[in-house]
Enzyme design. Structure first.
Site, PDB file in Angstrom:
ATOM      1  N   SER A   1      72.196  33.372  30.685  1.00 47.32           N
ATOM      2  CA  SER A   1      73.380  33.795  29.937  1.00 47.32           C
ATOM      3  C   SER A   1      73.255  35.276  29.610  1.00 47.32           C
ATOM      4  CB  SER A   1      73.490  32.997  28.636  1.00 47.32           C
ATOM      5  OG  SER A   1      74.405  33.645  27.781  1.00 47.32           O
TER       6      SER A   1
ATOM      7  N   HIS B   1      75.815  33.020  33.838  1.00 51.44           N
ATOM      8  CA  HIS B   1      76.604  32.393  32.765  1.00 51.44           C
ATOM      9  C   HIS B   1      77.189  33.480  31.860  1.00 51.44           C
ATOM     10  CE1 HIS B   1      77.544  28.988  30.029  1.00 51.44           C
ATOM     11  NE2 HIS B   1      77.285  29.848  29.056  1.00 51.44           N
TER      12      HIS B   1
ATOM     13  N   ASP C   1      79.553  34.220  28.528  1.00 53.04           N
ATOM     14  CA  ASP C   1      80.100  33.634  27.305  1.00 53.04           C
ATOM     15  C   ASP C   1      81.276  34.443  26.785  1.00 53.04           C
ATOM     16  OD1 ASP C   1      78.375  31.348  26.799  1.00 53.04           O
ATOM     17  OD2 ASP C   1      76.769  32.837  26.660  1.00 53.04           O
TER      18      ASP C   1
ATOM     19  N   MET D   1      84.074  34.824  24.048  1.00 50.79           N
ATOM     20  CA  MET D   1      84.351  34.387  22.672  1.00 50.79           C
ATOM     21  C   MET D   1      85.441  35.267  22.065  1.00 50.79           C
ATOM     22  SD  MET D   1      80.498  33.869  21.247  1.00 50.79           S
ATOM     23  CE  MET D   1      79.156  33.271  22.300  1.00 50.79           C
TER      24      MET D   1
ATOM     25  N   HIS E   1      82.188  30.578  30.645  1.00 50.47           N
ATOM     26  CA  HIS E   1      82.286  29.614  29.544  1.00 50.47           C
ATOM     27  C   HIS E   1      83.295  30.152  28.526  1.00 50.47           C
ATOM     28  CE1 HIS E   1      79.888  27.725  25.905  1.00 50.47           C
ATOM     29  NE2 HIS E   1      81.093  27.192  26.033  1.00 50.47           N
TER      30      HIS E   1
ATOM     31  N   MET F   1      85.094  30.168  25.235  1.00 48.82           N
ATOM     32  CA  MET F   1      85.083  29.702  23.836  1.00 48.82           C
ATOM     33  C   MET F   1      86.220  30.430  23.136  1.00 48.82           C
ATOM     34  SD  MET F   1      80.973  29.831  23.374  1.00 48.82           S
ATOM     35  CE  MET F   1      80.815  30.913  24.781  1.00 48.82           C
TER      36      MET F   1
ATOM     37  N   MET G   1      77.134  21.287  24.588  1.00 50.03           N
ATOM     38  CA  MET G   1      76.554  22.337  23.744  1.00 50.03           C
ATOM     39  C   MET G   1      75.420  21.717  22.933  1.00 50.03           C
ATOM     40  SD  MET G   1      78.226  25.011  24.538  1.00 50.03           S
ATOM     41  CE  MET G   1      77.233  26.050  23.462  1.00 50.03           C
TER      42      MET G   1
ATOM     43  N   GLY H   1      78.678  30.253  19.629  1.00 50.86           N
ATOM     44  CA  GLY H   1      78.985  31.499  18.934  1.00 50.86           C
ATOM     45  C   GLY H   1      77.887  32.542  19.068  1.00 50.86           C
ATOM     46  N   PHE H   2      76.655  32.083  19.177  1.00 50.33           N
ATOM     47  CA  PHE H   2      75.538  33.035  19.169  1.00 50.33           C
ATOM     48  C   PHE H   2      74.399  32.552  20.059  1.00 50.33           C
ATOM     49  CE2 PHE H   2      77.819  33.030  15.184  1.00 50.33           C
ATOM     50  CZ  PHE H   2      78.179  34.364  15.060  1.00 50.33           C
ATOM     51  N   GLY H   3      73.660  33.512  20.589  1.00 54.03           N
ATOM     52  CA  GLY H   3      72.452  33.182  21.334  1.00 54.03           C
ATOM     53  C   GLY H   3      71.290  33.008  20.368  1.00 54.03           C
ATOM     54  N   GLY H   4      70.198  32.492  20.892  1.00 55.77           N
ATOM     55  CA  GLY H   4      68.956  32.433  20.126  1.00 55.77           C
ATOM     56  C   GLY H   4      68.914  31.410  19.010  1.00 55.77           C
TER      57      GLY H   4
ATOM     58  N   ASP I   1      73.774  23.901  27.275  1.00 55.77           N
ATOM     59  CA  ASP I   1      73.893  25.279  26.794  1.00 55.77           C
ATOM     60  C   ASP I   1      73.460  25.364  25.338  1.00 55.77           C
ATOM     61  OD1 ASP I   1      74.536  27.927  26.454  1.00 55.77           O
ATOM     62  OD2 ASP I   1      76.709  27.661  26.682  1.00 55.77           O
ATOM     63  N   GLY I   2      72.380  26.115  25.106  1.00 52.15           N
ATOM     64  CA  GLY I   2      71.930  26.371  23.736  1.00 52.15           C
ATOM     65  C   GLY I   2      70.520  25.892  23.479  1.00 52.15           C
ATOM     66  N   GLY I   3      69.640  26.829  23.182  1.00 50.94           N
ATOM     67  CA  GLY I   3      68.274  26.469  22.817  1.00 50.94           C
ATOM     68  C   GLY I   3      67.421  25.962  23.967  1.00 50.94           C
TER      69      GLY I   3
ATOM     70  N   GLY J   1      69.717  31.939  27.613  1.00 49.58           N
ATOM     71  CA  GLY J   1      69.937  33.340  27.280  1.00 49.58           C
ATOM     72  C   GLY J   1      68.650  33.978  26.807  1.00 49.58           C
ATOM     73  N   SER J   2      68.284  33.677  25.572  1.00 42.89           N
ATOM     74  CA  SER J   2      67.106  34.324  24.984  1.00 42.89           C
ATOM     75  C   SER J   2      65.818  33.963  25.716  1.00 42.89           C
ATOM     76  CB  SER J   2      67.007  33.988  23.494  1.00 42.89           C
ATOM     77  OG  SER J   2      67.155  32.605  23.288  1.00 42.89           O
TER      78      SER J   2
HETATM   79  C1  DX5 Z   1      76.326  30.092  22.720  1.00 43.81           C
HETATM   80  C2  DX5 Z   1      76.479  30.410  24.172  1.00 43.81           C
HETATM   81  C3  DX5 Z   1      75.238  30.311  24.961  1.00 43.81           C
HETATM   82  C4  DX5 Z   1      74.141  31.270  24.538  1.00 43.81           C
HETATM   83  C5  DX5 Z   1      72.851  30.521  24.715  1.00 43.81           C
HETATM   84  O1  DX5 Z   1      77.570  29.954  22.142  1.00 43.81           O
HETATM   85  O2  DX5 Z   1      77.423  29.532  24.760  1.00 43.81           O
HETATM   86  O3  DX5 Z   1      75.486  30.415  26.350  1.00 43.81           O
HETATM   87  O4  DX5 Z   1      74.097  32.446  25.267  1.00 43.81           O
HETATM   88  O5  DX5 Z   1      71.825  31.286  24.186  1.00 43.81           O
HETATM   89  P1  DX5 Z   1      70.334  30.731  24.059  1.00 43.81           P
HETATM   90  O6  DX5 Z   1      69.883  30.297  25.414  1.00 43.81           O
HETATM   91  O7  DX5 Z   1      69.580  31.895  23.543  1.00 43.81           O
HETATM   92  O8  DX5 Z   1      70.370  29.565  23.089  1.00 43.81           O
HETATM   93 ZN    ZN Z   2      77.606  29.516  26.989  1.00 41.35          ZN
END
Ligand code: DX5
Ligand code: ZN
Length: 233
Positions: free
Chosen positions: A12, A37, A39, A41, A70, A72, A141, A146-149, A179-181, A201-202
């Site tokens: 991501s 990927h 994102d 938003m 993606h 959002m 999800m 909304g946020f990475g990490g 997607d996420g974590g 992502g992270s």
């Molecule tokens: C969150 C995004 C994800 C995000 C994942 O709303 O949809 O794609 O980038 O980030 P990580 O992999 O760091 O959880």
């Molecule tokens: Zn995403």
């Protein structure tokens, strides 16, 4: 039992250095990414604002791999054309984003993109009862979007397993994307539960060595899937 063995890793770009976006995309592609990927938003559907069609268009010029976009955003129906024109290959939309997810899937398909439906962590799988046969990709999800990490939400594992079971029951070769974590510490359980496409992502852009990070995710997922299948055999 997961019925799909192909594993895809989708970095991501939300966690990339946006000042060097083209380089960051080339770097993960060279490191083995299967998809990019993106994102999107809007500050309404989720409490953050990121990128729009203009940036997707720029990314398309830099990328060789398919773009997994993606959305959002509120009223995604109004923007499908713009993102398709910008070069999206996959377009995933949230079932919570409006009253007509079935119509959205048709709209995306009509533009020649691959449609996928996305569920927030609190949204039950029953929302897919009359939609599952319309798509070959569902993204769950495993954080609130909304946020990475953010931290992986553990109840996602039950949801993945139940979705894979339902897809198998319907004899659908469903791609289940998470997607996420997603990280080296969580991917074993995520893959064993039945997912086969992993957004990270992270865990990738936060690593010093993108290649090592992607390779670790891929081999860990493959090992988990193989072990689950051996157990079931
Ligand atoms: C969150 C995004 C994800 C995000 C994942 O709303 O949809 O794609 O980038 O980030 P990580 O992999 O760091 O959880
Ligand atoms: Zn995403």
């Amino acid at each position: 039992m997961p019925s799909i063995t192909s594993v895809s890793i989708a970095p991501s770009i939300l966690s990339a250095d946006f000042g060097r976006l083209a380089e960051e995309i080339a770097a993960v592609e060279e490191a083995g990414a299967d998809l990019i990927h993106i994102d999107v938003m809007d500050g309404h559907f989720v409490p953050n604002i990121t990128i729009g069609p203009l940036v997707v268009k720029a990314v398309k010029k830099a990328a060789k791999r398919p773009l997994d976009v993606h959305l959002m955003i509120a009223n995604p129906n109004l923007y499908i054309d713009a993102f398709a024109d910008a070069g999206a290959d996959w377009l995933t939309v949230h079932v919570e984003s409006g009253p007509h997810p079935h119509r959205l899937v048709g709209q995306i398909r009509a533009r020649g993109c691959r449609p996928g439906l996305v569920l927030n962590p609190a949204t039950p799988l029953t929302t897919l009862d009359y939609l599952l046969d319309e798509v070959d990709l569902v993204m769950l999800m495993s954080v609130n979007p909304g946020f990475g990490g953010q931290k992986f939400i553990e109840s996602s594992l039950r949801k993945i397993a139940a979705l894979r079971q339902e897809a198998d029951r319907r004899e659908l070769a469903l791609d289940i994307e998470i997607d996420g974590g997603v990280a080296a510490t969580t991917i074993t359980r995520i893959a064993a539960a039945g997912a086969n496409i992993f957004v990270a992502g992270s865990a990738i852009y936060g690593a010093n060595d993108y290649r090592a990070a992607i390779q670790k995710l891929r081999t860990t997922a493959q090992t988990a899937i193989a072990a689950t299948q051996e157990e079931a055999a």
